[in-house]
Design a protein around this motif. Structure first.
Motif, mmCIF file in Angstrom:
data_model
loop_
_atom_site.group_PDB
_atom_site.id
_atom_site.type_symbol
_atom_site.label_atom_id
_atom_site.label_comp_id
_atom_site.label_asym_id
_atom_site.label_seq_id
_atom_site.Cartn_x
_atom_site.Cartn_y
_atom_site.Cartn_z
ATOM 1 N N GLY A 25 -6.588 -6.496 -0.889
ATOM 2 C CA GLY A 25 -5.857 -7.606 -0.279
ATOM 3 C C GLY A 25 -4.360 -7.415 -0.203
ATOM 4 O O GLY A 25 -3.618 -8.401 -0.121
ATOM 5 N N VAL A 26 -3.896 -6.155 -0.217
ATOM 6 C CA VAL A 26 -2.468 -5.859 -0.172
ATOM 7 C C VAL A 26 -2.156 -5.063 1.093
ATOM 8 O O VAL A 26 -2.945 -4.197 1.509
ATOM 9 C CB VAL A 26 -2.034 -5.053 -1.418
ATOM 10 C CG1 VAL A 26 -0.582 -4.613 -1.312
ATOM 11 C CG2 VAL A 26 -2.251 -5.900 -2.668
ATOM 12 N N ASP A 27 -1.012 -5.353 1.718
ATOM 13 C CA ASP A 27 -0.591 -4.633 2.918
ATOM 14 C C ASP A 27 0.130 -3.335 2.527
ATOM 15 O O ASP A 27 1.172 -3.386 1.857
ATOM 16 C CB ASP A 27 0.357 -5.486 3.762
ATOM 17 C CG ASP A 27 -0.335 -6.714 4.336
ATOM 18 O OD1 ASP A 27 -1.549 -6.624 4.595
ATOM 19 O OD2 ASP A 27 0.344 -7.740 4.527
ATOM 20 N N PRO A 28 -0.402 -2.162 2.916
ATOM 21 C CA PRO A 28 0.257 -0.905 2.569
ATOM 22 C C PRO A 28 1.286 -0.475 3.617
ATOM 23 O O PRO A 28 1.154 -0.783 4.805
ATOM 24 C CB PRO A 28 -0.911 0.077 2.535
ATOM 25 C CG PRO A 28 -1.857 -0.446 3.574
ATOM 26 C CD PRO A 28 -1.710 -1.954 3.552
ATOM 27 N N VAL A 29 2.302 0.228 3.149
ATOM 28 C CA VAL A 29 3.255 0.910 4.015
ATOM 29 C C VAL A 29 3.234 2.371 3.611
ATOM 30 O O VAL A 29 3.652 2.724 2.506
ATOM 31 C CB VAL A 29 4.679 0.338 3.885
ATOM 32 C CG1 VAL A 29 5.657 1.132 4.750
ATOM 33 C CG2 VAL A 29 4.707 -1.140 4.261
ATOM 34 N N VAL A 30 2.719 3.233 4.479
ATOM 35 C CA VAL A 30 2.606 4.659 4.170
ATOM 36 C C VAL A 30 3.890 5.359 4.592
ATOM 37 O O VAL A 30 4.227 5.392 5.779
ATOM 38 C CB VAL A 30 1.387 5.285 4.868
ATOM 39 C CG1 VAL A 30 1.327 6.785 4.598
ATOM 40 C CG2 VAL A 30 0.107 4.603 4.399
ATOM 41 N N ALA A 31 4.611 5.895 3.616
ATOM 42 C CA ALA A 31 5.895 6.558 3.887
ATOM 43 C C ALA A 31 6.052 7.734 2.922
ATOM 44 O O ALA A 31 6.797 7.660 1.948
ATOM 45 C CB ALA A 31 7.048 5.569 3.739
ATOM 46 N N PRO A 150 12.473 5.472 7.591
ATOM 47 C CA PRO A 150 12.908 4.129 8.035
ATOM 48 C C PRO A 150 11.952 3.021 7.629
ATOM 49 O O PRO A 150 12.386 1.937 7.220
ATOM 50 C CB PRO A 150 12.984 4.278 9.562
ATOM 51 C CG PRO A 150 13.238 5.734 9.781
ATOM 52 C CD PRO A 150 12.486 6.452 8.700
ATOM 53 N N ASP A 151 10.637 3.269 7.728
ATOM 54 C CA ASP A 151 9.666 2.235 7.345
ATOM 55 C C ASP A 151 9.787 1.895 5.867
ATOM 56 O O ASP A 151 9.635 0.733 5.471
ATOM 57 C CB ASP A 151 8.240 2.703 7.649
ATOM 58 C CG ASP A 151 7.944 2.723 9.136
ATOM 59 O OD1 ASP A 151 8.776 2.232 9.911
ATOM 60 O OD2 ASP A 151 6.876 3.235 9.517
ATOM 61 N N ALA A 154 12.974 -0.229 5.238
ATOM 62 C CA ALA A 154 12.797 -1.607 5.712
ATOM 63 C C ALA A 154 11.929 -2.410 4.745
ATOM 64 O O ALA A 154 12.231 -3.575 4.440
ATOM 65 C CB ALA A 154 12.170 -1.593 7.106
ATOM 66 N N ALA A 155 10.867 -1.794 4.245
ATOM 67 C CA ALA A 155 9.989 -2.490 3.305
ATOM 68 C C ALA A 155 10.713 -2.798 2.006
ATOM 69 O O ALA A 155 10.544 -3.880 1.421
ATOM 70 C CB ALA A 155 8.746 -1.645 3.036
ATOM 71 N N LEU A 156 11.531 -1.869 1.543
ATOM 72 C CA LEU A 156 12.250 -2.059 0.283
ATOM 73 C C LEU A 156 13.297 -3.163 0.412
ATOM 74 O O LEU A 156 13.527 -3.924 -0.532
ATOM 75 C CB LEU A 156 12.888 -0.749 -0.154
ATOM 76 C CG LEU A 156 11.891 0.344 -0.563
ATOM 77 C CD1 LEU A 156 12.610 1.666 -0.760
ATOM 78 C CD2 LEU A 156 11.146 -0.049 -1.821
ATOM 79 N N GLU A 178 19.169 4.933 -4.395
ATOM 80 C CA GLU A 178 20.609 4.874 -4.680
ATOM 81 C C GLU A 178 21.415 5.379 -3.494
ATOM 82 O O GLU A 178 22.424 4.766 -3.112
ATOM 83 C CB GLU A 178 20.914 5.702 -5.920
ATOM 84 C CG GLU A 178 20.367 5.106 -7.213
ATOM 85 C CD GLU A 178 20.572 6.021 -8.406
ATOM 86 O OE1 GLU A 178 21.024 7.171 -8.201
ATOM 87 O OE2 GLU A 178 20.263 5.593 -9.539
ATOM 88 N N ALA A 179 20.970 6.488 -2.883
ATOM 89 C CA ALA A 179 21.703 7.058 -1.745
ATOM 90 C C ALA A 179 21.694 6.117 -0.537
ATOM 91 O O ALA A 179 22.658 6.094 0.244
ATOM 92 C CB ALA A 179 21.096 8.407 -1.364
ATOM 93 N N ALA A 180 20.625 5.340 -0.386
ATOM 94 C CA ALA A 180 20.527 4.413 0.741
ATOM 95 C C ALA A 180 21.271 3.111 0.496
ATOM 96 O O ALA A 180 21.384 2.276 1.396
ATOM 97 C CB ALA A 180 19.055 4.122 1.048
ATOM 98 N N GLY A 181 21.779 2.912 -0.725
ATOM 99 C CA GLY A 181 22.515 1.700 -1.041
ATOM 100 C C GLY A 181 21.651 0.458 -1.131
ATOM 101 O O GLY A 181 22.136 -0.663 -0.931
#
Length: 238
Positions: A25-31, A150-151, A154-156, A178-181
């Protein structure tokens, strides 16, 4: 609000994990943060070893044609995914461990095995056991990403839970965040082991550690984090 689960492990393991977590029941984001590539390797004399040991499904999937002379040997796999990959590669006698690599060595020793071919990745744990001779060959490498996909970013930003399968992925994830701020206080982490959690750090909103280092246990605690359920193994970020 239910959080999405960010799956960072390489393909095709990431897709298997995505299917399993969707069933919970959880939506995954594959990255994936790693790309697995095969390495050329020189096989030892098959008569010089009594068994093959796999601590990753990637080893069986990427060993290539050089694996053929060893398919008649018993194959000791660290878990169900590695066992499935071993069978797909052609092993007929596959024996599954019930824990981590150290417990797999214990089973090898208990079965009277003294000489074993350990097929693994270039980044691996240096497993050793008295009176057990490991002939180690690197058959794949997991090349790390230099930036968050990018995905994933956005999720984070929206407050996802990140799935950490190893100390290496934990350390890489921490550095890329950390690098992405990005704000770690908006991110939760579900780790497969205390070592993986330690590598990821403690600045997250929560850290959940699987009670045993198995994928099914990790996904159960991750699903609870995503749904906001209480977890005994969760620590507040620091």
């Amino acid at each position: 609000m239910k959080r999405k689960l960010l799956i960072l492990r390489p393909q095709a393991g990431a897709e298997r994990t995505a299917r399993r977590i969707a069933e919970l029941g959880v939506d995954p984001v594959v990255a994936p943060l790693f790309e697995v590539v095969p390495l050329a390797w020189q096989a030892p004399d098959p008569a010089a070893v009594e068994a093959v040991m796999l601590t990753s499904a990637n080893a069986a999937s990427h060993a290539g044609a050089s694996l053929s002379p060893f398919l008649a040997h018993p194959c000791y796999a660290v878990g169900e995914a590695s066992a499935a990959a071993a069978r797909a590669a052609g092993f007929g006698d596959v024996r599954i461990g019930r824990g981590d690599g150290k417990r797999l060595l214990d089973r090898l020793a208990a079965d009277g095995i003294e000489r074993v071919l350990h097929l693994c990745g270039r980044d691996h744990l240096d497993l050793e056991r008295p009176r057990l001779r490991l002939v180690r060959r690197f058959v794949y490498a997991a090349e790390a990403s230099e930036t968050l996909p990018p995905d994933a970013a956005a999720a984070l930003r929206a407050g996802a839970v990140a799935l950490i399968h190893s100390p290496r992925s934990g350390a890489l994830f921490r550095g890329l965040v950390e690098a992405a701020g990005l704000d770690p206080a908006r991110i939760a982490v579900a780790a497969i082991s205390p070592a993986a959690a330690a590598a990821a750090g403690r600045r997250w909103s929560a850290v959940a550690i699987a009670p045993v280092p198995r994928d099914h246990a990790l996904l159960e605690v991750a699903a609870k984090l995503c749904k906001g359920d209480a977890i005994e193994a969760t620590e507040s970020g620091a």
